[in-house]
Design a protein around this motif. Sequence first.
Motif, PDB file in Angstrom:
ATOM      1  N   ASN A 142      39.138   8.762  16.573  1.00  0.00           N
ATOM      2  CA  ASN A 142      39.550   9.854  15.699  1.00  0.00           C
ATOM      3  C   ASN A 142      40.379  10.913  16.413  1.00  0.00           C
ATOM      4  N   TYR A 143      40.636  10.742  17.727  1.00  0.00           N
ATOM      5  CA  TYR A 143      41.578  11.586  18.463  1.00  0.00           C
ATOM      6  C   TYR A 143      42.712  10.698  18.971  1.00  0.00           C
ATOM      7  N   THR A 144      43.940  11.126  18.773  1.00  0.00           N
ATOM      8  CA  THR A 144      45.096  10.308  19.138  1.00  0.00           C
ATOM      9  C   THR A 144      45.069   9.900  20.604  1.00  0.00           C
ATOM     10  N   ASN A 145      44.767  10.852  21.504  1.00  0.00           N
ATOM     11  CA  ASN A 145      44.806  10.538  22.934  1.00  0.00           C
ATOM     12  C   ASN A 145      43.760   9.502  23.322  1.00  0.00           C
ATOM     13  N   HIS A 146      42.573   9.580  22.704  1.00  0.00           N
ATOM     14  CA  HIS A 146      41.524   8.608  23.009  1.00  0.00           C
ATOM     15  C   HIS A 146      41.896   7.227  22.494  1.00  0.00           C
ATOM     16  N   ILE A 147      42.501   7.180  21.321  1.00  0.00           N
ATOM     17  CA  ILE A 147      42.928   5.889  20.762  1.00  0.00           C
ATOM     18  C   ILE A 147      43.940   5.232  21.698  1.00  0.00           C
ATOM     19  N   LYS A 148      44.866   6.027  22.211  1.00  0.00           N
ATOM     20  CA  LYS A 148      45.881   5.490  23.118  1.00  0.00           C
ATOM     21  C   LYS A 148      45.258   4.996  24.419  1.00  0.00           C
ATOM     22  N   ASP A 199      24.568  -0.711  33.518  1.00  0.00           N
ATOM     23  CA  ASP A 199      25.267  -0.069  34.637  1.00  0.00           C
ATOM     24  C   ASP A 199      26.530   0.613  34.145  1.00  0.00           C
ATOM     25  N   ALA A 200      26.594   0.876  32.828  1.00  0.00           N
ATOM     26  CA  ALA A 200      27.820   1.423  32.241  1.00  0.00           C
ATOM     27  C   ALA A 200      27.488   2.508  31.214  1.00  0.00           C
ATOM     28  N   LEU A 201      26.756   3.534  31.690  1.00  0.00           N
ATOM     29  CA  LEU A 201      26.350   4.648  30.835  1.00  0.00           C
ATOM     30  C   LEU A 201      27.484   5.672  30.787  1.00  0.00           C
ATOM     31  N   ASP A 202      28.019   5.903  29.601  1.00  0.00           N
ATOM     32  CA  ASP A 202      29.233   6.706  29.444  1.00  0.00           C
ATOM     33  C   ASP A 202      28.968   7.910  28.539  1.00  0.00           C
ATOM     34  N   TRP A 203      29.825   8.931  28.691  1.00  0.00           N
ATOM     35  CA  TRP A 203      29.721  10.180  27.933  1.00  0.00           C
ATOM     36  C   TRP A 203      30.746  10.197  26.804  1.00  0.00           C
ATOM     37  N   GLU A 213      32.714  18.647  37.131  1.00  0.00           N
ATOM     38  CA  GLU A 213      34.078  18.124  37.049  1.00  0.00           C
ATOM     39  C   GLU A 213      34.443  17.863  35.594  1.00  0.00           C
ATOM     40  N   VAL A 214      35.581  18.417  35.153  1.00  0.00           N
ATOM     41  CA  VAL A 214      36.009  18.237  33.765  1.00  0.00           C
ATOM     42  C   VAL A 214      36.462  16.796  33.545  1.00  0.00           C
ATOM     43  N   MET A 215      35.850  16.148  32.568  1.00  0.00           N
ATOM     44  CA  MET A 215      36.167  14.762  32.232  1.00  0.00           C
ATOM     45  C   MET A 215      36.893  14.633  30.886  1.00  0.00           C
ATOM     46  N   THR A 224      35.287  11.090  19.597  1.00  0.00           N
ATOM     47  CA  THR A 224      35.446  11.701  20.920  1.00  0.00           C
ATOM     48  C   THR A 224      36.900  11.660  21.375  1.00  0.00           C
ATOM     49  N   PRO A 225      37.318  12.636  22.188  1.00  0.00           N
ATOM     50  CA  PRO A 225      38.680  12.633  22.713  1.00  0.00           C
ATOM     51  C   PRO A 225      38.816  11.765  23.965  1.00  0.00           C
ATOM     52  N   ALA A 226      40.014  11.770  24.522  1.00  0.00           N
ATOM     53  CA  ALA A 226      40.293  11.012  25.745  1.00  0.00           C
ATOM     54  C   ALA A 226      39.454  11.533  26.906  1.00  0.00           C
ATOM     55  N   GLY A 227      39.275  10.656  27.915  1.00  0.00           N
ATOM     56  CA  GLY A 227      38.590  11.052  29.127  1.00  0.00           C
ATOM     57  C   GLY A 227      37.257  10.371  29.354  1.00  0.00           C
ATOM     58  N   VAL A 228      36.926   9.368  28.523  1.00  0.00           N
ATOM     59  CA  VAL A 228      35.656   8.668  28.729  1.00  0.00           C
ATOM     60  C   VAL A 228      35.717   7.861  30.028  1.00  0.00           C
ATOM     61  N   GLY A 229      34.555   7.611  30.603  1.00  0.00           N
ATOM     62  CA  GLY A 229      34.489   6.916  31.886  1.00  0.00           C
ATOM     63  C   GLY A 229      34.996   5.492  31.831  1.00  0.00           C
ATOM     64  N   ASN A 230      34.796   4.844  30.681  1.00  0.00           N
ATOM     65  CA  ASN A 230      35.188   3.441  30.555  1.00  0.00           C
ATOM     66  C   ASN A 230      36.694   3.241  30.601  1.00  0.00           C
ATOM     67  N   ALA A 231      37.465   4.285  30.238  1.00  0.00           N
ATOM     68  CA  ALA A 231      38.921   4.170  30.188  1.00  0.00           C
ATOM     69  C   ALA A 231      39.594   4.573  31.497  1.00  0.00           C
ATOM     70  N   ARG A 232      38.806   4.990  32.496  1.00  0.00           N
ATOM     71  CA  ARG A 232      39.377   5.416  33.771  1.00  0.00           C
ATOM     72  C   ARG A 232      39.620   4.217  34.686  1.00  0.00           C
ATOM     73  N   ASP A 233      40.491   4.399  35.652  1.00  0.00           N
ATOM     74  CA  ASP A 233      40.810   3.334  36.604  1.00  0.00           C
ATOM     75  C   ASP A 233      40.688   3.896  38.024  1.00  0.00           C
ATOM     76  N   PRO A 234      39.595   3.563  38.720  1.00  0.00           N
ATOM     77  CA  PRO A 234      38.508   2.673  38.300  1.00  0.00           C
ATOM     78  C   PRO A 234      37.569   3.347  37.305  1.00  0.00           C
ATOM     79  N   LYS A 235      36.781   2.547  36.608  1.00  0.00           N
ATOM     80  CA  LYS A 235      35.822   3.064  35.647  1.00  0.00           C
ATOM     81  C   LYS A 235      34.781   3.924  36.363  1.00  0.00           C
ATOM     82  N   VAL A 236      34.301   4.941  35.652  1.00  0.00           N
ATOM     83  CA  VAL A 236      33.292   5.857  36.197  1.00  0.00           C
ATOM     84  C   VAL A 236      32.175   5.985  35.165  1.00  0.00           C
TER      85      VAL A 236
END
Length: 275
Positions: free
Chosen positions: A74-80, A114-118, A201-203, A238-250
């Motif tokens: 529902n947020y453009t940046n997260h969808i991208k 092992d993949a608990l995300d915010w 740290e801002v995510m 949710t907006p962009a910045g989730v751990g699963n979309a990071r490289d490497p994942k966090v």
Amino acid sequence: MKLATLRTADGTRAVRLDGGSLVDLGYSDLGELFAQDDWRNQAAGASGTAYPVEGADFAPVVPSPSKVVCVGHNYTNHIKEMGRDLPSHPTLFPKFAETLLGAGDDIVKPDETDALDWEVELAVVVGKRVRRADDQQAADAIAGFTVMNDISLRDWQFRTIEWTQGKIWEATTPVGPYVVTPDEVGGVRPALQVTTTVDGEVMQQDDTGTLLFDPVFLVRYISTVITLNPGDIIATGTPAGVGNARDPKVFLLPGQTVVTEITGLGACVNKVVAG
């Protein structure tokens, strides 16, 4: 008004924030309050027992909603960042009452992941029974807004094309601390800053004014499918910045503190602990 459900030695109580105090509204929780036709007048005029804000133990704002409906993408940046096209219709999935936590409760990391995300989310709390609402009825049905952290088990979420199994784990979803009425945050389509930090740290950081499907649209759309009852919760995405979309994942680990905050609504501050 800022309203909450407080845990006390005698059980949960619906309360109103009044300076440094939480004033008892005469009901066991906000779900019971919102079931009253004149809940706004009752909440504004109540003068019951006052509990201190300092050290308050907040329960989920509505401990036992009849339903929690969540919106994905529902947020453009997260969808991208997730590599998807903009949707024509909301993507919906459920949560259940057993999934919810209070705003200050610990998040117990399940041993199975092992993949608990915010996921910080603006959540709509329904204050009136509504079915097949038009825009005005949908707006009138919004009791207020709160903060949700839609904790997700990504390894379970992506086992299949259906997300639900990664979203409904027992006692993983903080929601609160307050339900804030629309008049305090700019109306039923508020533009509020949403932020997630992990150990400072801002995510995630975005503005609810950029939602593709706004709260009024979502109440109207979901009420077309099913009756929304007082105390039901709609998580708006949710907006962009989730751990699963990071490289490497966090992902979240025991010992970390995750804070999901929305301007004017407050924050969920939750420590992650081992299961």
